[in-house]
Every structure is written in structure tokens, then in C-alpha cells.
Design an enzyme around this catalytic site. Sequence first.
Site, PDB file in Angstrom:
ATOM      1  N   ARG A 117      32.257  31.471  19.128  1.00  0.00           N
ATOM      2  CA  ARG A 117      32.534  30.341  18.360  1.00  0.00           C
ATOM      3  C   ARG A 117      32.213  30.574  16.872  1.00  0.00           C
ATOM      4  O   ARG A 117      31.055  30.812  16.453  1.00  0.00           O
ATOM      5  CB  ARG A 117      31.452  29.125  18.895  1.00  0.00           C
ATOM      6  CG  ARG A 117      31.707  27.740  18.180  1.00  0.00           C
ATOM      7  CD  ARG A 117      30.913  26.442  18.729  1.00  0.00           C
ATOM      8  NE  ARG A 117      30.873  25.597  17.732  1.00  0.00           N
ATOM      9  CZ  ARG A 117      29.773  24.919  17.243  1.00  0.00           C
ATOM     10  NH1 ARG A 117      28.637  25.038  17.483  1.00  0.00           N
ATOM     11  NH2 ARG A 117      30.161  23.872  16.186  1.00  0.00           N
ATOM     12  N   HIS A 162      32.907  22.797   9.911  1.00  0.00           N
ATOM     13  CA  HIS A 162      31.529  22.980  10.238  1.00  0.00           C
ATOM     14  C   HIS A 162      30.856  22.907   8.844  1.00  0.00           C
ATOM     15  O   HIS A 162      30.912  23.880   8.164  1.00  0.00           O
ATOM     16  CB  HIS A 162      31.467  24.110  10.690  1.00  0.00           C
ATOM     17  CG  HIS A 162      29.845  24.513  11.377  1.00  0.00           C
ATOM     18  ND1 HIS A 162      29.654  24.781  12.701  1.00  0.00           N
ATOM     19  CD2 HIS A 162      28.672  23.982  10.824  1.00  0.00           C
ATOM     20  CE1 HIS A 162      28.480  24.829  12.838  1.00  0.00           C
ATOM     21  NE2 HIS A 162      27.616  24.515  11.702  1.00  0.00           N
ATOM     22  N   GLU A 208      28.636  18.272  14.601  1.00  0.00           N
ATOM     23  CA  GLU A 208      27.649  17.418  14.189  1.00  0.00           C
ATOM     24  C   GLU A 208      27.789  16.426  13.334  1.00  0.00           C
ATOM     25  O   GLU A 208      27.008  16.371  12.130  1.00  0.00           O
ATOM     26  CB  GLU A 208      26.058  18.358  13.797  1.00  0.00           C
ATOM     27  CG  GLU A 208      25.926  19.172  15.148  1.00  0.00           C
ATOM     28  CD  GLU A 208      24.546  19.986  14.485  1.00  0.00           C
ATOM     29  OE1 GLU A 208      24.419  19.882  13.433  1.00  0.00           O
ATOM     30  OE2 GLU A 208      23.929  20.416  15.495  1.00  0.00           O
ATOM     31  N   ASN A 318      24.949  20.488  20.990  1.00  0.00           N
ATOM     32  CA  ASN A 318      24.147  21.522  20.243  1.00  0.00           C
ATOM     33  C   ASN A 318      22.693  20.809  20.317  1.00  0.00           C
ATOM     34  O   ASN A 318      22.211  19.845  19.986  1.00  0.00           O
ATOM     35  CB  ASN A 318      24.533  21.228  18.562  1.00  0.00           C
ATOM     36  CG  ASN A 318      25.790  21.878  18.279  1.00  0.00           C
ATOM     37  OD1 ASN A 318      26.454  22.431  19.156  1.00  0.00           O
ATOM     38  ND2 ASN A 318      26.220  21.802  17.071  1.00  0.00           N
ATOM     39  N   TYR A 320      18.582  21.828  20.350  1.00  0.00           N
ATOM     40  CA  TYR A 320      17.432  22.737  19.893  1.00  0.00           C
ATOM     41  C   TYR A 320      16.037  22.238  20.349  1.00  0.00           C
ATOM     42  O   TYR A 320      15.175  23.191  20.290  1.00  0.00           O
ATOM     43  CB  TYR A 320      17.353  22.721  18.474  1.00  0.00           C
ATOM     44  CG  TYR A 320      18.834  23.746  17.932  1.00  0.00           C
ATOM     45  CD1 TYR A 320      18.595  24.934  17.660  1.00  0.00           C
ATOM     46  CD2 TYR A 320      19.787  23.209  17.605  1.00  0.00           C
ATOM     47  CE1 TYR A 320      19.576  25.686  17.350  1.00  0.00           C
ATOM     48  CE2 TYR A 320      20.997  23.712  16.935  1.00  0.00           C
ATOM     49  CZ  TYR A 320      20.850  24.921  17.166  1.00  0.00           C
ATOM     50  OH  TYR A 320      21.805  25.836  16.618  1.00  0.00           O
ATOM     51  N   GLU A 392      25.636  24.897  20.941  1.00  0.00           N
ATOM     52  CA  GLU A 392      24.642  25.674  20.260  1.00  0.00           C
ATOM     53  C   GLU A 392      23.245  25.617  20.857  1.00  0.00           C
ATOM     54  O   GLU A 392      22.963  24.371  21.279  1.00  0.00           O
ATOM     55  CB  GLU A 392      24.364  25.332  18.880  1.00  0.00           C
ATOM     56  CG  GLU A 392      25.533  25.408  17.878  1.00  0.00           C
ATOM     57  CD  GLU A 392      25.212  25.073  16.525  1.00  0.00           C
ATOM     58  OE1 GLU A 392      24.000  24.785  15.790  1.00  0.00           O
ATOM     59  OE2 GLU A 392      26.236  24.791  15.750  1.00  0.00           O
TER      60      GLU A 392
HETATM   61  C1  FCB Z   1      22.938  23.301  13.654  1.00  0.00           C
HETATM   62  C2  FCB Z   1      23.970  23.697  12.959  1.00  0.00           C
HETATM   63  C3  FCB Z   1      24.299  25.204  12.720  1.00  0.00           C
HETATM   64  C4  FCB Z   1      22.951  25.841  12.383  1.00  0.00           C
HETATM   65  C5  FCB Z   1      21.738  25.277  13.363  1.00  0.00           C
HETATM   66  C6  FCB Z   1      20.281  25.983  13.313  1.00  0.00           C
HETATM   67  O1  FCB Z   1      22.428  22.017  13.225  1.00  0.00           O
HETATM   68  O2  FCB Z   1      25.011  23.205  13.414  1.00  0.00           O
HETATM   69  O3  FCB Z   1      25.025  25.344  11.640  1.00  0.00           O
HETATM   70  O4  FCB Z   1      22.465  25.661  11.294  1.00  0.00           O
HETATM   71  O5  FCB Z   1      21.529  23.917  13.436  1.00  0.00           O
END
Ligand code: FCB
Length: 510
Positions: A117, A162, A208, A318, A320, A392
Site C-alpha cells: 500500500r 494521503h 484518514e 487504520n 493503532y 494500517e
Molecule cells: C496514521 C497515518 C500514517 C502514519 C501512522 C503512524 O495515522 O495514516 O501516515 O503516520 O499514523
Amino acid sequence: MVLKSSSTIHLLFVFIFACSSKILGASINGGESTVKQENPVKRSDFPSGFLFGAATSAYQVEGAYLEDGKSLSNWDVFCHSKGCGENGENGDVADNHYYMFMNDIEMMHSLGLEAYRFSISWSRILPRGRFGEVNPLGIMFYNRIIDNLVLKGIEPFVTIHHEDFPQELEEKYGSWLDPQMQDDFVHFADTCFKSFGDRVKYWITINEPNLVTEMGYERGVYPPNHCSQPFDFVVQPKQGGLIGLAANCFMYEPLTDSDSDHKAAERALIFNIGWSLDPPIYGDYPQEMRDYHGSDLPRFSPEEKDLMKNSIDFIGINHYSAVYAKDCTNSSCSETANRAIKGFVDITGERDGVLIGEPTSMPIFFVVPRGLEEIVNYIKDRYNNRPMFITENGYSSPKVQDVEVEEIVNDVKRIEFHQTYLASLAKAMRNGADVRGYFVWSLMDNYEWALGYKVRFGLHYVDRKTFDRIPKLSARWYQDFLKNNSQAQADLLGITTPKLVHKQAYLYDV
Ligand code: FCB
């Protein structure tokens, strides 16, 4: 392809308050991620057509910020004038990927990636947006990437936008704050479809939009760091590829058992995820947002609603972190939490002095593997199990200063992170979630926006002087995982001092 052709619209609400979020700290770890798995998750726990890949974005890796006809982007100008990252670091050179992409594709191939990607730099292929010509050298660059990926059997998974766009669009009319940006985005997307759509079958329109809005238009940490009205985007599909949108998807859990915190967690999900995904799926913003924002929230015309409804083929997630949500409508909260844009919800990583998960380099990113299963289940239920991709997911160590390369590449924590998150994803899929792929963020350490180069998410360490890519332990783990070699995966976790391989770092032992 379900996306509707021609002009219009997904209007994204940009509501601005001059404040910043505050995250509480704590000293005790949740500890979930440190548990090594007896039976680590395996490639064969996922269906054969499932795509495993790694992700990057143009500004974070390419460099060559003024080469071959590229114009200045919003990020180039922002970082040059303001100075981003530590010591004013910027993405002028980044990972030098513009000149090293062949090495990088070889590296992906050696790793066994099934998909890659990456994003297209808008200012590289359309230096003046719709006010100038297409830059043939920019198109050639991406053609070479795509052709070489295809040659190696790696599926190109392309993000159209992006973060970065030609600065001229900012200067001419204020970029996303003006509906003219729709025309520019259509032109950009069209150019991408026409130039690359014969080989690219997976597209992400915008990465995002929820985070871009908050960081650029509410908190002002990203360009254009000012506030204003709604922004819009449009896409026009052509060649039968699939088109999705990647949303930033935190998981929110109630801070306490109170009814109000349960509602706050639900509201946080709606304000974070429903804000981005309800319009392209249901044709309108969530009712809960209307309840809180009233007439401040733009209304869509029936035609706009119709155009937006079911306009994406898949949802990009995405993910985290998971955090706790605390209600701010009935109880007092920090000033920064009292924001309508967040649904009057405060967030914190701590409950009674215990962190929800291990901390990382990012203030509100905690390692909470169950969060992936929870968020996938939430999105599955809210959107009737529309196909999803984890676009992500990644880890960066909390220690960013004075770290030796040996320590960086010995990234056992990153392996544990991906193992436990993948196990959590596999669980959601066993319960019926239609997830089609998973992308590690990131293929290699890169420019982490306002934080610079010391925040590292990569499977590969990048030497900032030579740009050599050095595989971390996690790269070797991913390679073994993709080969379904569980014994090798287990052995790797016993290794404490990985060999450093310079220059030809992309050539793995097989
Ligand atoms: C996300 C972004 C990516 C990167 C990660 C850690 O929010 O999409 O570009 O910065 O965080």
C-alpha cells in the site's frame, strides 16, 4: 465497482475549536502484549486470498521533493516554514525511496509481501492541480513502481490522497476549505484511474479524513493549521477496481461501569468512525452527531445523499490503539475534552493508575490487542459486514532518544505486537467478520509527520546517512509468518542479537 461516476460528493464536516487533547499518563502497564503466545498465529489461520502487505505514504518515504517537475506540496511548505519534527526535520529526502524504489520492491519481494500500500504524490503528477499539465515524469515514476510490483506478484494497493497536495491549491482557494477542491480531487483521481487503473485494482480515496480534519483544521498541528468550513471529495471509478476509504479507527472502552461512560464510549465511536463512514455508506452523518451539533452540521441535499449512499466497496481500517472514554456531558472534564467535535467525551489510557496497555512512542497509542477484534466487530455490526481491510496497524517503541541501532533492530516488542493483533483479528474473522487483508505500518522507518524520524514504525531500519535498509527482527518474523513457518517464528523470539546486514539488507536468508 459500486462508486457512482461524475461530480459530487462526500461532504466532510470540519468543525473547529482552538484546543488540544490531553491524555493522562500512568505508570503501570496493562501487560497484555508482553505475554508470548504458546501457539502463535499462523498465515494458515487466514484464508488463502487474504492479502498480507505493508504500507507507506508518498511524503513519508519518497523524498526528491523538487525533482523531475514535482511542485511544492502543502507539507513541503509547512515543514520549511514552520519546521516539523525534531530539529526541524522534514520529508525533503525522507527515505530516498524515489531513487531506491527498485531496491525497496526487491526488499518487499524477499519479504514475501502479497500487497504493497503506497500513496501517489499529488504534486508530483499534477504540480499545479487542475490548473496545469500532467507531469509525465511523475506518471512514469508510479508506472515503474506499479509495473515492478506486478512483475513480482505484489498487488499494488493505492491511496490516492494521503495528506499531501499541491501548495498552489492552498494558495489559490484554501484547499479543502473550498468546494473547488472537489474538482481538483476529481481531476487527480481521474488522472490516477486513467494512468494506473489498468493494473491497480484496489484504491483508497482518502487516508484518514477524520484525522486530517482534527490535526489540520482543529488542532492545527498539520498543515494548513487554520480553521474553517466543510471540505469535500469526489471519485470517479472506471476500470472495475475496488474503491474504499481508510478511516482512523481507535477503539473506545468505557472508563467506568456507569451508564454515562458506556454511552460516552459509544458516542466516541460514532463521532470518530461514523463521521467518516456513515456518509459514504448510509448517505448522511450519524443522527447522534446531529443531536449534538444541531444546525452547525451541514445538511446534504437528497441528490448528494443518493450519490454518497453505498459509494465505497470496502472499508479501510487504520487501527493503532484502544483508549478509555469518559462522559463529559454530566460530569466535569478537562477543558480540552469538552468539544462537540468529539461528542463531549474525554479519553484516557489510564484507569485507577493502570494503563490500558503498554505505552508506545505516541501519546495515545497503547498496545491493546483485543482492540482490533473489538473495532472490527463494531464496524462489522454497524455496516452490515461490508468487506474490510486493515489498512494500517503498527508499533513504535516508546524509547526514541539515544537508542543504538542494535536495540532498534532487535524489535521483539513489534513482533509480539503483530502476533497478538493478528490473533485478535483472526478471532474476529472466525466470528464471521469479512476482513480481506492486513497491512503492517510500515515497510520501513520513515518521516512520521510532525514527529520526525525518531518515531519508528518500520519493519526495516533506515540509516539516515546511507539510506541502507536494515531488516529488523520483525521483518524476518513477517517473512517467516508469510511462509507459514511457525518453528522459525518461535526461534526468532529467542534471538537477542540479530545480525546487521548492510547494503544488501533486502536480501534475506531463505
Ligand atoms: C496514521 C497515518 C500514517 C502514519 C501512522 C503512524 O495515522 O495514516 O501516515 O503516520 O499514523
